[in-house]
Design an enzyme around this catalytic site. Structure first.
Site, PDB file in Angstrom:
ATOM      1  N   ASP A 106      30.334  62.444 -51.968  1.00  0.00           N
ATOM      2  CA  ASP A 106      29.932  62.356 -53.144  1.00  0.00           C
ATOM      3  C   ASP A 106      28.995  63.783 -54.024  1.00  0.00           C
ATOM      4  O   ASP A 106      28.374  64.097 -53.511  1.00  0.00           O
ATOM      5  CB  ASP A 106      28.790  60.815 -53.457  1.00  0.00           C
ATOM      6  CG  ASP A 106      27.887  60.542 -54.003  1.00  0.00           C
ATOM      7  OD1 ASP A 106      28.131  60.850 -54.840  1.00  0.00           O
ATOM      8  OD2 ASP A 106      27.750  58.967 -53.538  1.00  0.00           O
ATOM      9  N   VAL A 107      29.233  63.309 -55.005  1.00  0.00           N
ATOM     10  CA  VAL A 107      29.066  64.399 -56.182  1.00  0.00           C
ATOM     11  C   VAL A 107      27.208  64.427 -56.092  1.00  0.00           C
ATOM     12  O   VAL A 107      26.373  65.478 -56.895  1.00  0.00           O
ATOM     13  CB  VAL A 107      29.689  64.680 -57.423  1.00  0.00           C
ATOM     14  CG1 VAL A 107      31.012  65.274 -56.903  1.00  0.00           C
ATOM     15  CG2 VAL A 107      29.491  62.908 -58.413  1.00  0.00           C
ATOM     16  N   ASP A 110      37.055  64.132 -52.918  1.00  0.00           N
ATOM     17  CA  ASP A 110      36.317  62.635 -53.624  1.00  0.00           C
ATOM     18  C   ASP A 110      35.479  62.081 -52.471  1.00  0.00           C
ATOM     19  O   ASP A 110      35.337  61.922 -51.507  1.00  0.00           O
ATOM     20  CB  ASP A 110      38.124  62.530 -54.332  1.00  0.00           C
ATOM     21  CG  ASP A 110      37.748  60.872 -54.926  1.00  0.00           C
ATOM     22  OD1 ASP A 110      37.239  60.201 -54.989  1.00  0.00           O
ATOM     23  OD2 ASP A 110      38.220  61.178 -56.031  1.00  0.00           O
ATOM     24  N   ILE A 111      34.631  60.889 -53.706  1.00  0.00           N
ATOM     25  CA  ILE A 111      33.730  59.972 -52.431  1.00  0.00           C
ATOM     26  C   ILE A 111      35.286  59.311 -51.909  1.00  0.00           C
ATOM     27  O   ILE A 111      34.535  59.045 -50.849  1.00  0.00           O
ATOM     28  CB  ILE A 111      33.010  59.315 -53.797  1.00  0.00           C
ATOM     29  CG1 ILE A 111      31.906  58.774 -52.648  1.00  0.00           C
ATOM     30  CG2 ILE A 111      33.768  57.890 -53.954  1.00  0.00           C
ATOM     31  CD1 ILE A 111      31.003  58.256 -53.337  1.00  0.00           C
ATOM     32  N   LYS A 126      27.968  61.003 -71.011  1.00  0.00           N
ATOM     33  CA  LYS A 126      29.362  61.880 -72.096  1.00  0.00           C
ATOM     34  C   LYS A 126      29.243  62.898 -72.620  1.00  0.00           C
ATOM     35  O   LYS A 126      29.102  63.618 -73.550  1.00  0.00           O
ATOM     36  CB  LYS A 126      31.195  61.459 -72.390  1.00  0.00           C
ATOM     37  CG  LYS A 126      31.244  60.601 -71.034  1.00  0.00           C
ATOM     38  CD  LYS A 126      31.580  61.689 -69.493  1.00  0.00           C
ATOM     39  CE  LYS A 126      32.341  61.240 -68.460  1.00  0.00           C
ATOM     40  NZ  LYS A 126      32.910  61.556 -67.872  1.00  0.00           N
ATOM     41  N   TYR A 182      27.984  55.283 -70.559  1.00  0.00           N
ATOM     42  CA  TYR A 182      28.818  55.724 -70.027  1.00  0.00           C
ATOM     43  C   TYR A 182      28.946  56.746 -71.137  1.00  0.00           C
ATOM     44  O   TYR A 182      28.852  58.284 -71.181  1.00  0.00           O
ATOM     45  CB  TYR A 182      29.879  55.201 -69.977  1.00  0.00           C
ATOM     46  CG  TYR A 182      31.456  56.090 -69.642  1.00  0.00           C
ATOM     47  CD1 TYR A 182      32.316  56.229 -68.940  1.00  0.00           C
ATOM     48  CD2 TYR A 182      32.293  56.523 -71.001  1.00  0.00           C
ATOM     49  CE1 TYR A 182      33.259  57.288 -68.639  1.00  0.00           C
ATOM     50  CE2 TYR A 182      33.372  57.302 -70.849  1.00  0.00           C
ATOM     51  CZ  TYR A 182      33.890  57.200 -69.823  1.00  0.00           C
ATOM     52  OH  TYR A 182      35.188  58.202 -69.209  1.00  0.00           O
ATOM     53  N   VAL A 230      43.522  57.825 -71.211  1.00  0.00           N
ATOM     54  CA  VAL A 230      44.629  58.138 -70.612  1.00  0.00           C
ATOM     55  C   VAL A 230      45.061  57.289 -69.430  1.00  0.00           C
ATOM     56  O   VAL A 230      44.076  56.270 -68.818  1.00  0.00           O
ATOM     57  CB  VAL A 230      43.472  59.448 -69.671  1.00  0.00           C
ATOM     58  CG1 VAL A 230      44.525  59.740 -68.642  1.00  0.00           C
ATOM     59  CG2 VAL A 230      43.444  59.942 -70.576  1.00  0.00           C
TER      60      VAL A 230
END
Length: 275
Positions: free
Chosen positions: A80-81, A41-42, A177, A173, A206
């Site tokens: 960071d991804v 995770d960042i 996606k 967003y 969620v």
């Protein structure tokens, strides 16, 4: 749809965005099924355009503790991804420690709000960079390790209901996606010969920090017609579903019980997308 107890015994799962929220639930759930976990995770602010509070290194430490409470091992890393070298280094370290990679849950993602023509470059670049490019970088780093391990496996791409429908107020967003849907389906074909399945899930409403109800209500107040694109869930008309409910679906997709599925899009929405 929950996996059978121990259905991932002896396997190893790689999970991004794992410090809290859905990512933590996925890590703990897969550990409960017997998997050792590689989690990242960042753990820091991604951008000033993302206004909800970020996860912390302590959050990622807590994920590791919860995994270990299940009797499994956890290798965690703050990264960071969008950082290709860091992802590749973590995959290499994971392969050195565990010797295999069976499951990838590409979960890391961010959200901000604004109408398409009013978005800033920073909003667009951040959301596309993390959600779409970051997922691609995750897959590019992990897929060779899965192929090398030679055990087949399962990749779960965490998209969103916004990857299947229009979502006014966060078109960037939604674009990210929808891109994950195309990426999932293409990769499912490409990896078929290696026995690696690739599916996307599309959660809706969620309860995680990303929801940020105040920001969502603000844009609905300014543009009341947008609310029609966010209907209630038929089997849960009020409130949000839990991250653990989504993790049940991830555990099922990760295991052999879903072995006939690849290249599928699974709404995790309690029926909301049927409106």
């Amino acid at each position: 749809m929950a996996g059978q107890a121990g259905s991932l015994q002896g396997r190893v799962a790689f999970i991004t965005g794992a410090a809290r929220g859905q990512g933590r639930s996925h890590a703990v759930r897969l550990a409960a099924e017997g998997a050792d976990i590689i989690a990242c995770d960042i753990c820091a602010p991604v951008s000033a355009s993302v206004t909800y509070a970020p996860a912390s290194p302590e959050d990622l430490d807590e994920t590791a503790r919860l995994v270990e409470d299940q009797g499994r091992k956890a290798l965690t890393r703050v990264l960071d991804v969008r950082d290709d070298a860091a992802l590749r280094e973590l995959v290499a370290d994971g392969m050195e420690q565990f010797g295999r990679l069976d499951v990838v849950v590409a979960n890391a993602g961010v959200l901000s709000w604004g109408r398409v023509w009013e978005l800033t470059d920073e909003q667009w670049d951040t959301v596309i960079g993390v959600n779409l490019t970051g997922t691609w970088r995750t897959l590019r780093a992990t897929v060779p390790a899965m192929i090398e391990a030679g055990n087949g496996g399962s990749i779960v791409v965490v998209s969103s209901s916004a990857g299947l429908k229009a979502t006014p107020g966060n078109g960037h967003y939604s674009a990210s996606k929808h891109g994950l849907t195309a990426l999932t389906n293409t990769l499912a074909i490409e990896l078929g010969e290696y026995g690696i399945r690739v599916n996307s899930i599309h959660p809706y409403s969620v309860e995680t920090p990303m929801i940020e109800p105040e920001a969502m209500m603000e844009i609905f107040a300014r543009h009341p017609s947008f609310v029609h694109s966010f209907p209630p869930m038929p089997v849960q008309p009020n409130g949000f579903m839990t991250a653990d409910e989504v993790a049940d679906v991830v555990a099922w997709l990760a295991g052999d019980g879903s072995g006939t599925l690849t290249g599928t899009q699974i709404p995790v929405d309690k029926g909301a997308l049927k409106y």
